[in-house]
Design an enzyme around this catalytic site. Sequence first.
Site, PDB file in Angstrom:
ATOM      1  N   GLY A  52       0.797  -1.260   0.089  1.00  0.00           N
ATOM      2  CA  GLY A  52       0.014   0.155  -0.223  1.00  0.00           C
ATOM      3  C   GLY A  52       0.740   1.150   0.009  1.00  0.00           C
ATOM      4  O   GLY A  52       0.189   2.507  -0.063  1.00  0.00           O
ATOM      5  N   ASP A  53       2.194   1.215  -0.110  1.00  0.00           N
ATOM      6  CA  ASP A  53       2.981   2.118  -0.291  1.00  0.00           C
ATOM      7  C   ASP A  53       4.443   1.891  -0.929  1.00  0.00           C
ATOM      8  O   ASP A  53       4.262   0.989  -1.771  1.00  0.00           O
ATOM      9  CB  ASP A  53       3.374   2.847   1.190  1.00  0.00           C
ATOM     10  CG  ASP A  53       3.768   4.274   1.490  1.00  0.00           C
ATOM     11  OD1 ASP A  53       4.290   4.589   0.449  1.00  0.00           O
ATOM     12  OD2 ASP A  53       2.920   4.788   2.401  1.00  0.00           O
TER      13      ASP A  53
END
Length: 310
Positions: A247-248
Amino acid sequence: MVFGVISIVLILVSVVECGTPSSELNDFDYPAINCRKHSAVLTDFGGVGDGKTSNTKAFNSAITNLSQYSKDGGAQLIVPPGKWLTGSFNLTSHFTLFLQKDAVILGSQDESEWPQLPVLPSYGRGRDAPDGRFSSLIFGTNLTDVVITGNNGTIDGQGSYWWSKFKNDQLKLTRPYMIELMYSNQIQISNLTLVNSPSWFVHPIYSSDIIINGLTILAPVGSPNTDGIDPDSCTNVRIEDNYIVSGDDCIAIKSGWDQYGIKFGKPSQQIVIRRLTCISPDSATVALGSEMSGGIQDVRIEDITAITTE
Ligand SMILES: *[C@@H]1O[C@H](CO)[C@@H](O)[C@H](O)[C@H]1NC(C)=O
Ligand SMILES: *[C@@H]1O[C@H](CO)[C@@H](O)[C@H](O)[C@H]1NC(C)=O
Ligand SMILES: *[C@@H]1O[C@H](CO)[C@@H](O)[C@H](O)[C@H]1NC(C)=O
Ligand SMILES: *[C@@H]1O[C@H](CO)[C@@H](O)[C@H](O)[C@H]1NC(C)=O
Ligand SMILES: *[C@@H]1O[C@H](CO)[C@@H](O)[C@H](O)[C@H]1NC(C)=O
């Protein structure tokens, strides 16, 4: 001809011998996996792999016990197949944590199982909350010669608890990372599947001579701050053959934050990233920063497969 064959065999064998790794960037290896003199299994220390019983005490007493061998050939702790729920625990020097295939370490969702640590000196404040931070699931500081590996066993941070607290602004301390090693050298993290970290997955900081390879790192692409691998004020880091969905940023090279990072003054340098596959729709394949106030230099990135990334 016979002599030639023998020479080749000797060269191959010498690769797997124990030894002190040289610290040259393209020429260091940590063949310690099979070379620990002592070995124990988590169940020797009361571990229960039912997915419900807490093993925090079992991990801590196992590693405390095995730390007595750090000057006597080192030790290996084997995590056998099963589901081993645990809070944060600390590693020791000349030590291997080995997860067998089908071993799953599950991160506890009980905050009392996570000791509190002061903020990082090169950050000056926590990222999620200004005060302290939770110790990472697997933590070590001031260590030398540490290996975390296995036959693709799994570490599952069960991060959803922490992500929802983060999204609802309910955190009083900064979320734990999955693996953090501070002020350490000769580190190898390899051949594991890491899923759903509460925040960043692998965070070596103020450390050197690090190999990170053969990791499969998986988190939902919408999960907050689940960076894959973040070398932070580190020297001599080789990151190879990893597959990351997160997610990053899949990888972010860092060196502290604003005036704290400048004052601490420790750059990230001599870093090689090879054969990375990254899927991260809203973030970078490899980021330099953010948080890079101590500087970054001498980075090589090659053979990258970036699928749906920014
Ligand atoms: C811990 O180490 C000692 C040796 O110092 C050993 O006798 C003992 O059995 C170990 N504990 C466990 C639970 O294995
Ligand atoms: C692990 O080490 C840190 C830093 O030395 C310490 O604060 C923490 O209490 C230790 N955790 C355990 C479970 O001993
Ligand atoms: C760890 O190393 C750092 C940097 O050398 C030092 O400041 C710190 O006091 C050490 N901590 C421990 C627990 O030895
Ligand atoms: C390790 O396990 C993951 C998840 O099951 C899988 O995707 C990956 O291919 C495995 N890696 C190896 C080298 O077997
Ligand atoms: C990781 O797994 C690969 C493939 O099974 C193996 O060749 C390699 O020796 C392992 N590396 C480590 C450091 O365990």
